[in-house]
Write a protein that holds these residues in place. Structure first.
Motif, PDB file in Angstrom:
ATOM      1  N   SER A  39      17.683  10.253  21.391  1.00 49.91           N
ATOM      2  CA  SER A  39      16.940   9.117  21.916  1.00 49.91           C
ATOM      3  C   SER A  39      17.457   8.624  23.271  1.00 49.91           C
ATOM      4  N   PRO A  40      18.755   8.376  23.460  1.00 44.65           N
ATOM      5  CA  PRO A  40      19.201   7.912  24.783  1.00 44.65           C
ATOM      6  C   PRO A  40      18.966   8.949  25.872  1.00 44.65           C
ATOM      7  N   LEU A  41      19.121  10.214  25.538  1.00 44.78           N
ATOM      8  CA  LEU A  41      18.913  11.259  26.531  1.00 44.78           C
ATOM      9  C   LEU A  41      17.445  11.369  26.924  1.00 44.78           C
ATOM     10  N   VAL A  42      16.546  11.187  25.961  1.00 41.71           N
ATOM     11  CA  VAL A  42      15.113  11.221  26.258  1.00 41.71           C
ATOM     12  C   VAL A  42      14.737  10.047  27.156  1.00 41.71           C
ATOM     13  N   TRP A  43      15.277   8.855  26.882  1.00 42.65           N
ATOM     14  CA  TRP A  43      14.996   7.690  27.716  1.00 42.65           C
ATOM     15  C   TRP A  43      15.503   7.888  29.135  1.00 42.65           C
ATOM     16  N   THR A  46      13.224  10.348  30.882  1.00 42.00           N
ATOM     17  CA  THR A  46      11.951   9.712  31.216  1.00 42.00           C
ATOM     18  C   THR A  46      12.105   8.803  32.432  1.00 42.00           C
ATOM     19  N   LEU A  47      13.164   8.020  32.464  1.00 42.95           N
ATOM     20  CA  LEU A  47      13.418   7.143  33.606  1.00 42.95           C
ATOM     21  C   LEU A  47      13.642   7.954  34.877  1.00 42.95           C
ATOM     22  N   THR A  48      14.382   9.038  34.776  1.00 45.34           N
ATOM     23  CA  THR A  48      14.630   9.895  35.929  1.00 45.34           C
ATOM     24  C   THR A  48      13.339  10.516  36.440  1.00 45.34           C
ATOM     25  N   ALA A  49      12.506  11.006  35.540  1.00 44.08           N
ATOM     26  CA  ALA A  49      11.235  11.606  35.940  1.00 44.08           C
ATOM     27  C   ALA A  49      10.339  10.570  36.624  1.00 44.08           C
ATOM     28  N   ALA A  50      10.301   9.355  36.102  1.00 48.48           N
ATOM     29  CA  ALA A  50       9.484   8.302  36.712  1.00 48.48           C
ATOM     30  C   ALA A  50       9.986   7.959  38.107  1.00 48.48           C
ATOM     31  N   LEU A  51      11.300   7.873  38.278  1.00 49.22           N
ATOM     32  CA  LEU A  51      11.851   7.563  39.601  1.00 49.22           C
ATOM     33  C   LEU A  51      11.620   8.698  40.591  1.00 49.22           C
ATOM     34  N   VAL A  52      11.648   9.937  40.129  1.00 47.93           N
ATOM     35  CA  VAL A  52      11.366  11.076  41.009  1.00 47.93           C
ATOM     36  C   VAL A  52       9.909  11.035  41.459  1.00 47.93           C
ATOM     37  N   VAL A  53       8.998  10.740  40.543  1.00 46.36           N
ATOM     38  CA  VAL A  53       7.574  10.663  40.896  1.00 46.36           C
ATOM     39  C   VAL A  53       7.336   9.532  41.900  1.00 46.36           C
TER      40      VAL A  53
END
Length: 66
Positions: A39-43, A46-53
């Motif tokens: 769970s923490p790794l998925v979050w 997800t946060l990293t992918a959103a910031l990259v986008v």
């Protein structure tokens, strides 16, 4: 720089756990010996992918001045 300070000296200077939780390194399991949870790794992923986008979208909209 701030995350390094939080991780290394946050507990020493008596910062609250709420402030220490701002660092992503507090959410990664301490291995070996800790319970591994996805769970923490998925979050974090997800946060990293959103910031990259968001960064790529801002990069596309930059103004070229020559």
């Amino acid at each position: 720089m701030i995350l390094l300070f939080l991780g290394q000296f946050g507990a020493l200077v008596g910062m609250s756990q709420r402030v220490l939780d701002l660092s992503p390194f507090t959410h990664i399991p301490k291995l070996p010996g800790g319970d591994a949870s996805a769970s923490p790794l998925v979050w974090l992923l997800t946060l990293t992918a959103a910031l990259v986008v968001i960064g790529l979208a801002a990069f596309r909209r930059r103004d070229y001045i020559v």
